[in-house]
Design a protein around this motif. Structure first.
Motif, mmCIF file in Angstrom:
data_model
loop_
_atom_site.group_PDB
_atom_site.id
_atom_site.type_symbol
_atom_site.label_atom_id
_atom_site.label_comp_id
_atom_site.label_asym_id
_atom_site.label_seq_id
_atom_site.Cartn_x
_atom_site.Cartn_y
_atom_site.Cartn_z
ATOM 1 N N VAL A 1 8.887 5.784 -0.828
ATOM 2 C CA VAL A 1 8.126 4.773 -0.103
ATOM 3 C C VAL A 1 6.669 5.211 -0.042
ATOM 4 C CG1 VAL A 1 7.826 3.575 2.111
ATOM 5 C CG2 VAL A 1 10.140 4.144 1.298
ATOM 6 N N LEU A 2 5.773 4.296 -0.412
ATOM 7 C CA LEU A 2 4.339 4.523 -0.295
ATOM 8 C C LEU A 2 3.872 3.860 0.995
ATOM 9 C CD1 LEU A 2 1.515 5.345 -1.267
ATOM 10 C CD2 LEU A 2 1.515 3.310 -2.733
ATOM 11 N N VAL A 3 3.419 4.674 1.953
ATOM 12 C CA VAL A 3 2.929 4.178 3.241
ATOM 13 C C VAL A 3 1.411 4.092 3.159
ATOM 14 C CG1 VAL A 3 2.741 4.657 5.717
ATOM 15 C CG2 VAL A 3 4.876 5.176 4.498
ATOM 16 N N VAL A 4 0.875 2.882 3.372
ATOM 17 C CA VAL A 4 -0.570 2.657 3.277
ATOM 18 C C VAL A 4 -1.062 2.226 4.652
ATOM 19 C CG1 VAL A 4 -2.401 1.524 1.977
ATOM 20 C CG2 VAL A 4 -0.136 1.827 0.920
ATOM 21 N N GLU A 5 -1.752 3.143 5.319
ATOM 22 C CA GLU A 5 -2.194 2.929 6.713
ATOM 23 C C GLU A 5 -3.396 3.808 6.966
ATOM 24 O OE1 GLU A 5 -2.965 1.930 10.179
ATOM 25 O OE2 GLU A 5 -1.001 1.086 9.753
ATOM 26 N N ASP A 6 -4.486 3.222 7.499
ATOM 27 C CA ASP A 6 -5.690 4.008 7.741
ATOM 28 C C ASP A 6 -5.656 4.765 9.066
ATOM 29 O OD1 ASP A 6 -5.936 1.360 8.890
ATOM 30 O OD2 ASP A 6 -8.009 1.838 9.343
ATOM 31 N N ALA B 1 -3.933 3.732 -2.676
ATOM 32 C CA ALA B 1 -2.564 3.304 -2.992
ATOM 33 C C ALA B 1 -2.467 2.828 -4.442
ATOM 34 C CB ALA B 1 -2.126 2.205 -2.038
ATOM 35 N N MET B 2 -3.466 2.071 -4.903
ATOM 36 C CA MET B 2 -3.459 1.601 -6.291
ATOM 37 C C MET B 2 -3.485 2.769 -7.270
ATOM 38 S SD MET B 2 -3.186 -1.706 -6.563
ATOM 39 C CE MET B 2 -3.808 -2.039 -8.214
ATOM 40 N N SER B 3 -4.278 3.790 -6.976
ATOM 41 C CA SER B 3 -4.340 4.942 -7.876
ATOM 42 C C SER B 3 -3.004 5.684 -7.898
ATOM 43 C CB SER B 3 -5.495 5.871 -7.511
ATOM 44 O OG SER B 3 -5.276 6.498 -6.272
ATOM 45 N N ARG C 1 2.107 7.060 -10.745
ATOM 46 C CA ARG C 1 3.513 7.402 -10.516
ATOM 47 C C ARG C 1 4.422 6.233 -10.892
ATOM 48 N NH1 ARG C 1 4.132 11.200 -5.324
ATOM 49 N NH2 ARG C 1 6.294 10.824 -5.879
ATOM 50 N N GLU C 2 5.615 6.588 -11.350
ATOM 51 C CA GLU C 2 6.592 5.556 -11.699
ATOM 52 C C GLU C 2 7.773 5.545 -10.746
ATOM 53 O OE1 GLU C 2 7.684 5.822 -15.794
ATOM 54 O OE2 GLU C 2 5.600 5.805 -16.479
ATOM 55 N N ASP C 3 7.701 6.353 -9.686
ATOM 56 C CA ASP C 3 8.862 6.488 -8.789
ATOM 57 C C ASP C 3 8.680 5.784 -7.450
ATOM 58 O OD1 ASP C 3 6.873 8.248 -7.913
ATOM 59 O OD2 ASP C 3 8.316 9.733 -7.208
ATOM 60 N N ILE C 4 7.672 4.921 -7.304
ATOM 61 C CA ILE C 4 7.470 4.208 -6.037
ATOM 62 C C ILE C 4 8.394 2.995 -6.017
ATOM 63 C CG2 ILE C 4 5.829 3.002 -4.544
ATOM 64 C CD1 ILE C 4 5.187 6.000 -4.880
ATOM 65 N N HIS C 5 9.268 2.946 -5.014
ATOM 66 C CA HIS C 5 10.232 1.845 -4.885
ATOM 67 C C HIS C 5 9.777 0.778 -3.895
ATOM 68 C CE1 HIS C 5 12.649 5.288 -6.299
ATOM 69 N NE2 HIS C 5 13.268 4.358 -7.005
ATOM 70 N N LEU C 6 8.964 1.183 -2.904
ATOM 71 C CA LEU C 6 8.547 0.250 -1.862
ATOM 72 C C LEU C 6 7.159 0.622 -1.361
ATOM 73 C CD1 LEU C 6 10.614 -1.328 0.898
ATOM 74 C CD2 LEU C 6 8.599 -0.051 1.611
ATOM 75 N N VAL C 7 6.348 -0.395 -1.089
ATOM 76 C CA VAL C 7 5.037 -0.201 -0.471
ATOM 77 C C VAL C 7 5.102 -0.788 0.932
ATOM 78 C CG1 VAL C 7 2.590 -0.821 -0.529
ATOM 79 C CG2 VAL C 7 3.784 -0.235 -2.656
ATOM 80 N N PHE C 8 4.791 0.045 1.926
ATOM 81 C CA PHE C 8 4.705 -0.374 3.326
ATOM 82 C C PHE C 8 3.231 -0.319 3.678
ATOM 83 C CE2 PHE C 8 4.595 0.629 7.880
ATOM 84 C CZ PHE C 8 5.341 -0.424 8.375
ATOM 85 N N ALA D 1 -0.469 -8.370 -3.111
ATOM 86 C CA ALA D 1 -0.536 -9.312 -4.233
ATOM 87 C C ALA D 1 -0.648 -8.566 -5.561
ATOM 88 C CB ALA D 1 -1.717 -10.263 -4.048
ATOM 89 N N ALA D 2 -1.443 -7.505 -5.589
ATOM 90 C CA ALA D 2 -1.593 -6.703 -6.811
ATOM 91 C C ALA D 2 -0.278 -6.022 -7.178
ATOM 92 C CB ALA D 2 -2.701 -5.669 -6.631
ATOM 93 N N VAL D 3 0.405 -5.505 -6.179
ATOM 94 C CA VAL D 3 1.703 -4.860 -6.421
ATOM 95 C C VAL D 3 2.681 -5.881 -6.996
ATOM 96 C CG1 VAL D 3 3.716 -3.782 -5.309
ATOM 97 C CG2 VAL D 3 1.397 -3.042 -4.703
ATOM 98 N N ARG D 4 2.745 -7.063 -6.406
ATOM 99 C CA ARG D 4 3.660 -8.103 -6.886
ATOM 100 C C ARG D 4 3.341 -8.479 -8.330
ATOM 101 N NH1 ARG D 4 7.357 -7.624 -5.983
ATOM 102 N NH2 ARG D 4 7.556 -8.088 -3.801
#
Length: 117
Positions: free
Chosen positions: A4-9, A37-39, A44-51, A67-70
């Protein structure tokens, strides 16, 4: 286990949710901005979910990131959060969790996605 990639400032919120996800058995990667997060997603190819939180510093907010992830990584699941009003539109198959949330709620939401149990 799923990553899981957690994106929070907000460092406190980011650390709390990352700890909860780690304790639930997920591999956690963190980013403070959508650009970071984009970088990570590009490297990486192992990210299953972006929170992701919506409101973050930088040129890209969490909705633009989602939107970019989708568009670029359709198999990656997405959960969007904010302490403000729920956005009228979110990417297809994404979930929305309002702040404040409990870590267990996030874990339960993640486990509703295919291959995230």
């Amino acid at each position: 286990m799923a990553t899981v990639l957690v994106v929070e400032d907000d460092v406190l919120i980011r650390d709390l949710v990352a700890e909860e996800l780690d304790e639930a058995g997920f591999t956690v990667v963190i980013a403070a901005t959508a650009e970071h997060a984009m970088s990570i997603l590009e490297a990486r190819e192992d990210i299953h979910l972006v929170f992701t939180d919506i409101d973050m510093p930088g040129s890209m907010d969490g909705l633009k990131l989602a939107a970019a992830v989708r568009d670029r990584w359709p198999p990656v699941h997405i959960i969007i959060t904010t302490g403000k009003v729920r956005p009228l539109e979110i990417p297809a198959n994404a979930l929305f969790i309002p702040k404040p949330y409990v870590g267990k709620t996030v874990v339960a939401a993640i486990r509703t996605f295919e291959n995230m149990a």
